[in-house]
Design an enzyme around this catalytic site. Structure first.
Site, PDB file in Angstrom:
ATOM      1  N   SER A 152      50.961  45.582  29.561  1.00 21.11           N
ATOM      2  CA  SER A 152      50.879  47.242  29.431  1.00 21.11           C
ATOM      3  C   SER A 152      49.541  48.263  28.615  1.00 21.11           C
ATOM      4  O   SER A 152      48.381  47.182  28.408  1.00 21.11           O
ATOM      5  CB  SER A 152      52.262  47.661  29.525  1.00 21.11           C
ATOM      6  N   ASP A 316      53.006  43.025  40.406  1.00 16.70           N
ATOM      7  CA  ASP A 316      52.170  44.174  39.943  1.00 16.70           C
ATOM      8  C   ASP A 316      51.411  45.087  40.492  1.00 16.70           C
ATOM      9  O   ASP A 316      50.240  44.834  40.136  1.00 16.70           O
ATOM     10  CB  ASP A 316      51.840  43.393  38.071  1.00 16.70           C
ATOM     11  N   HIS A 349      55.325  44.864  37.635  1.00 17.71           N
ATOM     12  CA  HIS A 349      54.188  45.350  36.694  1.00 17.71           C
ATOM     13  C   HIS A 349      56.036  44.994  35.273  1.00 17.71           C
ATOM     14  O   HIS A 349      55.178  44.038  34.716  1.00 17.71           O
ATOM     15  CB  HIS A 349      54.438  46.527  35.934  1.00 17.71           C
TER      16      HIS A 349
END
EC number: 2.3.1.31
Length: 490
Positions: A152, A316, A349
């Site tokens: 991320s 995601d 995610h």
């Protein structure tokens, strides 16, 4: 594979002695970074791995703090026997510049006023975060990292490392991220920021030391963000349309559904550990992140030297697969050594924080470069090319195998025959093995990486590969079952 925790850990603080120049042209004085380390730095100082945390993470990536109720945020992959094996590697994680978990940020004391910075804290970028981390790495006496790893926003930092300091790492693992923030990602961050700014207790950032703080606005920002970390499928699995502590709809504006209660819990928990102004500054840094030059990603990455691993998550939708593939294409255009994998998960995610087996397998293969020789089976039944189909069937039955390498008198690989080939031979009324075996057979070497042959097996839909030496003589076989067993061992 036996795994353990790193055990009790403590957060340390590193003070940067000189002024830190920022991307904006401004400077920061008396900057401190909170950090933790796990494992031991070897004598040559070549085994260090820097882990970069995500938006709301911190330096506590693994192990247990005193009186803690849960371990560090990436406990699943850091520790003895895990992908980031602390018996082998020296793992470092620091809280980012602008954070609120021990590193200098808007809640820190401004040396010029002896009060909290609040909005006097300068705007920072991912590049600034990495610049501060570099000073920590130098302080630890490390000239070159074995790897930098992050997911991320941590993946953005890892990417920035490869661009800003291309000679300072051998490898970079880039997970569930992008090389440039998209309009949609910026939009979600702006909605979160506005929820904080619109809170009457935000008070233009001047809420430190007051009884009322922008808890409501920060909680809503967290709720918005948390939705993007999940997938529609994971929310259906976890909540469905189940009601919360009631048997029927309330027909008012109280909480009806479990998913509503969950989001409120996430928001209420978050405000106890995070600073609202830090959320504003860090999300702005994410928005500014763009490694392209004049719109060209290859131009922005042209000086990188690390070996890359890109990991995307198939569910995601915050940092979708296509953005990882854009990065992959740019690196391939430049001739950079890069591998690409997708984690199969319903989690969305957050899968990189939750998928224990897949993440350990992928990271371990990349960082340690497990090779075929580590897994292959050497005691392999074979068959001579002059044998009959009945001979092959008997050998398969006796040895409970579905693949038989076909070799000559010197064990040179001539082909392979499968149980499926034998089934076809009945339909075609074939008698000789040579008539049904695959002659143009794909094979691998014992020194090939597991990561590489896994991609090849998936690409060509192969469940078994013969392993040969330089003279094409058979040394063994490796199967998808063996690789699956390796994954499940984590």
């Amino acid at each position: 594979m036996k795994q353990h925790s790193v055990g009790r850990v403590e957060t340390k603080t590193f003070a940067i002695n000189d002024k830190l120049k920022l991307s904006s042209g401004k400077t920061l004085e008396n900057v401190e970074l909170a950090y933790e380390t796990y494992g031991e730095l070897n004598t040559a100082k070549t085994n260090a791995i820097l882990v970069c945390h995500a938006l709301t993470g911190d330096a506590h990536a693994a192990g247990w703090h005193k009186n803690a109720t849960k371990p560090g945020w990436w406990e699943i992959v850091i520790g003895p026997g895990k992908a980031l094996d602390t018996d082998k590697y020296f793992v470092i994680c620091s809280n980012v510049l602008g954070g609120c978990k021990g590193s200098t940020g808007p809640a820190s004391i401004n040396p010029k006023t002896n009060e909290e910075y609040a909005l006097d804290f300068p705007i920072i970028t991912i590049e600034d975060m990495v610049h501060a981390q570099k000073k920590l790495i130098e302080h630890l006496g490390i000239e070159k990292l074995h790897a930098v790893v992050g997911g991320s926003m941590g993946g953005m930092q890892a990417l920035q490392w490869t661009v800003s300091y291309p000679n300072m790492m051998k490898k970079a693992s880039i997970i569930a991220t992008t090389a440039r923030s998209s309009p949609q990602q910026i939009a979600f961050n702006e909605v979160g920021r506005q929820s904080i700014i619109s809170d009457p207790f935000w008070n233009n950032g001047q809420y430190y030391g007051k009884n009322r703080t922008p808890r409501s606005g920060l909680a809503v920002a967290r709720m918005i963000g948390h939705i993007t970390y999940l997938s529609d499928e994971s929310m259906y699995i976890k909540f469905g349309r189940e009601l919360q502590d009631k048997d029927q709809l309330s027909y008012d504006f109280t909480l009806d559904f479990q998913v509503e209660s969950y989001l409120h819990h996430q928001g209420e928990s978050f405000v106890k550990r995070f600073d609202a102004n830090s959320y504003l500054y860090i999300t702005k840094a994410v928005d500014y992140f763009d490694l392209s030059v004049d719109g060209s990603l290859p131009d922005g990455l042209k000086n990188v030297k690390a070996k890359f691993q890109i990991i995307a998550v198939d569910s995601d939708w915050l940092y979708p697969v296509d953005q990882s593939k854009d990065l992959l294409t740019a690196l391939q255009t430049l001739g950079v050594e890069v591998s690409y994998n997708e984690v199969k998960s319903d989690y969305g995610h957050d899968a990189f924080l939750l998928e224990n087996g897949q993440m350990n397998f992928l990271l371990n293969n990349f960082l340690s470069e497990n090779v075929v020789d580590d897994l292959m089976k050497t005691d392999v039944p074979t068959i001579d090319i002059n044998s009959t189909i009945k001979d092959a069937a008997n050998i398969m039955f006796d040895n409970q195998v579905t693949h038989l390498p076909v070799v000559d008198e010197n064990d040179k690989l001539l082909g392979i025959v499968t149980a499926w080939d034998l089934s076809k031979s009945i339909a075609k009324d074939c008698k000789l093995l040579e008539d049904v075996m695959t002659k143009d057979v794909r094979y691998c070497k014992s020194t090939d990486s597991i990561e590489y042959i896994s991609r090849q097996m998936k690409k060509f839909d192969i469940s078994c590969l013969p392993v040969v030496n330089d003279d094409l003589c058979l040394e063994g076989i490796i199967t998808t079952d063996q690789i699956s067993h390796l994954i499940s061992s984590y």
